[in-house]
Design a protein around this motif. Structure first.
Motif, mmCIF file in Angstrom:
data_model
loop_
_atom_site.group_PDB
_atom_site.id
_atom_site.type_symbol
_atom_site.label_atom_id
_atom_site.label_comp_id
_atom_site.label_asym_id
_atom_site.label_seq_id
_atom_site.Cartn_x
_atom_site.Cartn_y
_atom_site.Cartn_z
ATOM 1 N N VAL A 16 0.834 -1.205 0.000
ATOM 2 C CA VAL A 16 0.000 0.000 0.000
ATOM 3 C C VAL A 16 0.870 1.256 0.000
ATOM 4 N N ALA A 17 1.665 1.436 1.054
ATOM 5 C CA ALA A 17 2.462 2.653 1.169
ATOM 6 C C ALA A 17 3.531 2.735 0.084
ATOM 7 N N GLY A 18 4.214 1.642 -0.168
ATOM 8 C CA GLY A 18 5.290 1.639 -1.145
ATOM 9 C C GLY A 18 4.855 2.117 -2.523
ATOM 10 N N PRO A 19 3.815 1.498 -3.132
ATOM 11 C CA PRO A 19 3.374 1.944 -4.457
ATOM 12 C C PRO A 19 2.919 3.399 -4.492
ATOM 13 N N LEU A 20 2.355 3.896 -3.377
ATOM 14 C CA LEU A 20 1.880 5.277 -3.342
ATOM 15 C C LEU A 20 3.018 6.284 -3.219
ATOM 16 N N LEU A 21 4.116 5.883 -2.571
ATOM 17 C CA LEU A 21 5.177 6.830 -2.257
ATOM 18 C C LEU A 21 6.431 6.677 -3.104
ATOM 19 N N THR A 22 6.558 5.592 -3.855
ATOM 20 C CA THR A 22 7.785 5.357 -4.612
ATOM 21 C C THR A 22 7.894 6.286 -5.822
ATOM 22 N N ASN A 23 9.128 6.602 -6.181
ATOM 23 C CA ASN A 23 9.391 7.341 -7.406
ATOM 24 C C ASN A 23 10.079 6.461 -8.439
ATOM 25 N N SER A 24 10.059 5.144 -8.181
ATOM 26 C CA SER A 24 10.701 4.188 -9.079
ATOM 27 C C SER A 24 9.671 3.560 -10.017
ATOM 28 N N ASN A 25 10.034 3.454 -11.292
ATOM 29 C CA ASN A 25 9.164 2.788 -12.267
ATOM 30 C C ASN A 25 9.299 1.274 -12.213
ATOM 31 N N ARG A 26 10.277 0.808 -11.467
ATOM 32 C CA ARG A 26 10.532 -0.629 -11.402
ATOM 33 C C ARG A 26 10.262 -1.171 -9.996
ATOM 34 N N TYR A 27 9.364 -0.546 -9.285
ATOM 35 C CA TYR A 27 9.080 -0.938 -7.906
ATOM 36 C C TYR A 27 8.737 -2.414 -7.812
ATOM 37 N N TRP A 28 7.836 -2.896 -8.668
ATOM 38 C CA TRP A 28 7.395 -4.286 -8.575
ATOM 39 C C TRP A 28 8.374 -5.263 -9.220
ATOM 40 N N HIS A 29 9.349 -4.738 -9.939
ATOM 41 C CA HIS A 29 10.329 -5.609 -10.592
ATOM 42 C C HIS A 29 11.640 -5.699 -9.816
ATOM 43 N N ASP A 30 11.771 -4.881 -8.805
ATOM 44 C CA ASP A 30 12.994 -4.866 -7.998
ATOM 45 C C ASP A 30 12.888 -5.924 -6.902
ATOM 46 N N GLU A 31 13.920 -6.766 -6.787
ATOM 47 C CA GLU A 31 13.901 -7.827 -5.773
ATOM 48 C C GLU A 31 13.884 -7.276 -4.345
ATOM 49 N N GLN A 32 14.274 -6.024 -4.188
ATOM 50 C CA GLN A 32 14.286 -5.395 -2.871
ATOM 51 C C GLN A 32 12.861 -5.204 -2.327
ATOM 52 N N THR A 33 11.879 -5.137 -3.234
ATOM 53 C CA THR A 33 10.506 -4.874 -2.808
ATOM 54 C C THR A 33 9.962 -5.996 -1.942
ATOM 55 N N LEU A 34 9.933 -7.200 -2.481
ATOM 56 C CA LEU A 34 9.418 -8.329 -1.709
ATOM 57 C C LEU A 34 10.377 -8.733 -0.593
ATOM 58 N N ALA A 35 11.655 -8.423 -0.767
ATOM 59 C CA ALA A 35 12.631 -8.738 0.290
ATOM 60 C C ALA A 35 12.314 -7.964 1.562
ATOM 61 N N TYR A 36 11.618 -6.844 1.431
ATOM 62 C CA TYR A 36 11.270 -6.054 2.617
ATOM 63 C C TYR A 36 10.376 -6.846 3.570
ATOM 64 N N LEU A 37 9.618 -7.802 3.036
ATOM 65 C CA LEU A 37 8.727 -8.611 3.872
ATOM 66 C C LEU A 37 9.497 -9.451 4.883
ATOM 67 N N TRP A 38 10.804 -9.648 4.659
ATOM 68 C CA TRP A 38 11.616 -10.405 5.610
ATOM 69 C C TRP A 38 11.709 -9.708 6.962
ATOM 70 N N ASN A 39 11.363 -8.414 7.000
ATOM 71 C CA ASN A 39 11.334 -7.722 8.290
ATOM 72 C C ASN A 39 10.367 -8.377 9.265
ATOM 73 N N ALA A 40 9.370 -9.069 8.744
ATOM 74 C CA ALA A 40 8.370 -9.717 9.603
ATOM 75 C C ALA A 40 8.960 -10.874 10.391
ATOM 76 N N THR A 41 10.162 -11.325 10.045
ATOM 77 C CA THR A 41 10.788 -12.438 10.760
ATOM 78 C C THR A 41 11.547 -11.980 12.009
ATOM 79 N N ILE A 42 11.608 -10.691 12.237
ATOM 80 C CA ILE A 42 12.260 -10.050 13.391
ATOM 81 C C ILE A 42 13.781 -9.985 13.225
ATOM 82 N N TYR A 43 14.405 -11.078 12.843
ATOM 83 C CA TYR A 43 15.865 -11.119 12.828
ATOM 84 C C TYR A 43 16.484 -10.702 11.495
ATOM 85 N N VAL A 44 15.672 -10.285 10.553
ATOM 86 C CA VAL A 44 16.197 -9.719 9.316
ATOM 87 C C VAL A 44 15.669 -8.295 9.201
#
Length: 339
Positions: free
Chosen positions: A77-105
């Motif tokens: 939600v927030a990412g797509p609304l606030l990003t200035n990148s045209n490759r937001y959904w194609h960048d591996e960093q996007t889904l990698a952010y979900l690893w924050n939910a594991t606490i230790y990453v």
């Protein structure tokens, strides 16, 4: 924490506490307070748990559901609304952010999100979660080994205090060896504060949180700041051992605030304040003042904290008694606690 972040994110590096003391910002005082209180409460919780498994389950239910929801909202939600990148959904960093939910990453960045801000980190608060979880595990290890008593925690307090005062761990030494890992220097410091709170919990005597203790430890905290003005190296050796006593005994002077327990906004504020503040900084093109940033971010943060508590955290906590507890360990925790 929200107030002091307003200063750093709005390009005014020092908050009023840092300007006044030249020793530490208000956010550090807040985090130190949190770890001291957490040690006190978590130790009491561990003493009440019938099994070690139920203790771990309850800690996960307190932390992970709300954290997972935050990460999903941030990415989808927030990412797509606030990003200035045209490759937001194609960048591996996007889904990698979900690893924050594991606490230790800790993945601090999203493509194109807040890159024009002074600090491009999406949520700078999350780095302390791994430290907190590690303190839980250390306490559990002490209980499992039969060392969760005043003598055992006194040894832990002495060890962490000496390691910090003599700066055994250099700044920048990362546990696990990756960029999102825990800095050992801070982990040791937080463990010292956490163990201080746990030690007070194990004392279990009214004198430990009495008015005289509040006054004496408060005076010692002031002495630490005074001595720190003469030489900053004088500050931490006095401040660190007395801060948990002052915070916890002071909390007992404010018992009327316990009526607010039906709505615990603290975790929600911790989770949502930083990205909300970052969004306002981006929308203002870094022209917003610290005071205005606090004024705008606080009510919106409270709304998200309210929703997080009632829609995620409170329902998750209701599962504490609803899930079957794991089998009892061979040596019940109460055996260790009674020693």
């Amino acid at each position: 924490m929200l107030i002091t972040h307003s200063y750093s994110l709005a390009a005014e590096a020092q908050d009023p506490v840092m300007k006044l003391t030249a020793l530490l910002p208000a956010s550090t005082l807040g985090v130190d307070m949190f770890f001291a209180i957490s040690g006190f409460l978590i130790c009491a919780s561990l003493k009440r748990q019938p099994t070690y498994g139920s203790f771990l389950r309850n800690r996960l239910l307190r932390i992970m559901p709300a954290l997972a929801v935050l990460c999903v909202i941030t990415v989808f939600v927030a990412g797509p609304l606030l990003t200035n990148s045209n490759r937001y959904w194609h960048d591996e960093q996007t889904l990698a952010y979900l690893w924050n939910a594991t606490i230790y990453v800790w993945q601090p960045f999203l493509p194109g999100v807040f890159t024009g801000n002074l600090t491009p980190v999406v949520n700078g608060s999350l780095w302390t979660l791994a430290m907190e979880a590690t303190c839980y595990l250390v306490l559990l290890l002490f209980a499992w080994s039969g060392a969760l008593n005043r003598r055992g925690l006194a040894v832990l307090l002495a060890a962490t205090y000496m390691l910090h005062v003599y700066e055994v761990f250099p700044r920048g030494l990362i546990l696990f060896g990756y960029s999102g890992g825990m800095e050992v220097y801070h982990l040791n410091r937080f463990l010292l504060l956490f163990a201080g709170g746990a030690f007070i919990s194990l004392i279990g005597r009214s004198w430990a949180v009495s008015w005289p203790v509040t006054v004496i430890t408060g005076a010692l905290v002031l002495l630490a700041f005074y001595r720190g003005q003469e030489d900053w190296r004088n500050f931490m050796p006095i401040y660190l051992p007395v801060w948990p006593w002052f915070v916890i005994s002071l909390a007992y002077r404010l018992k009327r605030l316990s009526r607010l327990d039906g709505f615990d906004a603290s975790y929600g504020i911790y989770l949502y304040s930083f990205p909300i503040q970052q969004a306002f900084v981006q929308l203002s093109h870094q022209t917003i003042t610290p005071g205005m940033l606090t004024l705008l971010a606080l009510p919106l943060t409270l709304v998200f904290a309210f929703l997080s508590w009632f829609l995620v955290e409170k329902p998750a906590l209701s599962l504490k008694g609803g899930l079957p507890a794991p089998p009892r360990p061979a040596v019940p925790p109460t055996t260790a606690l009674a020693s």
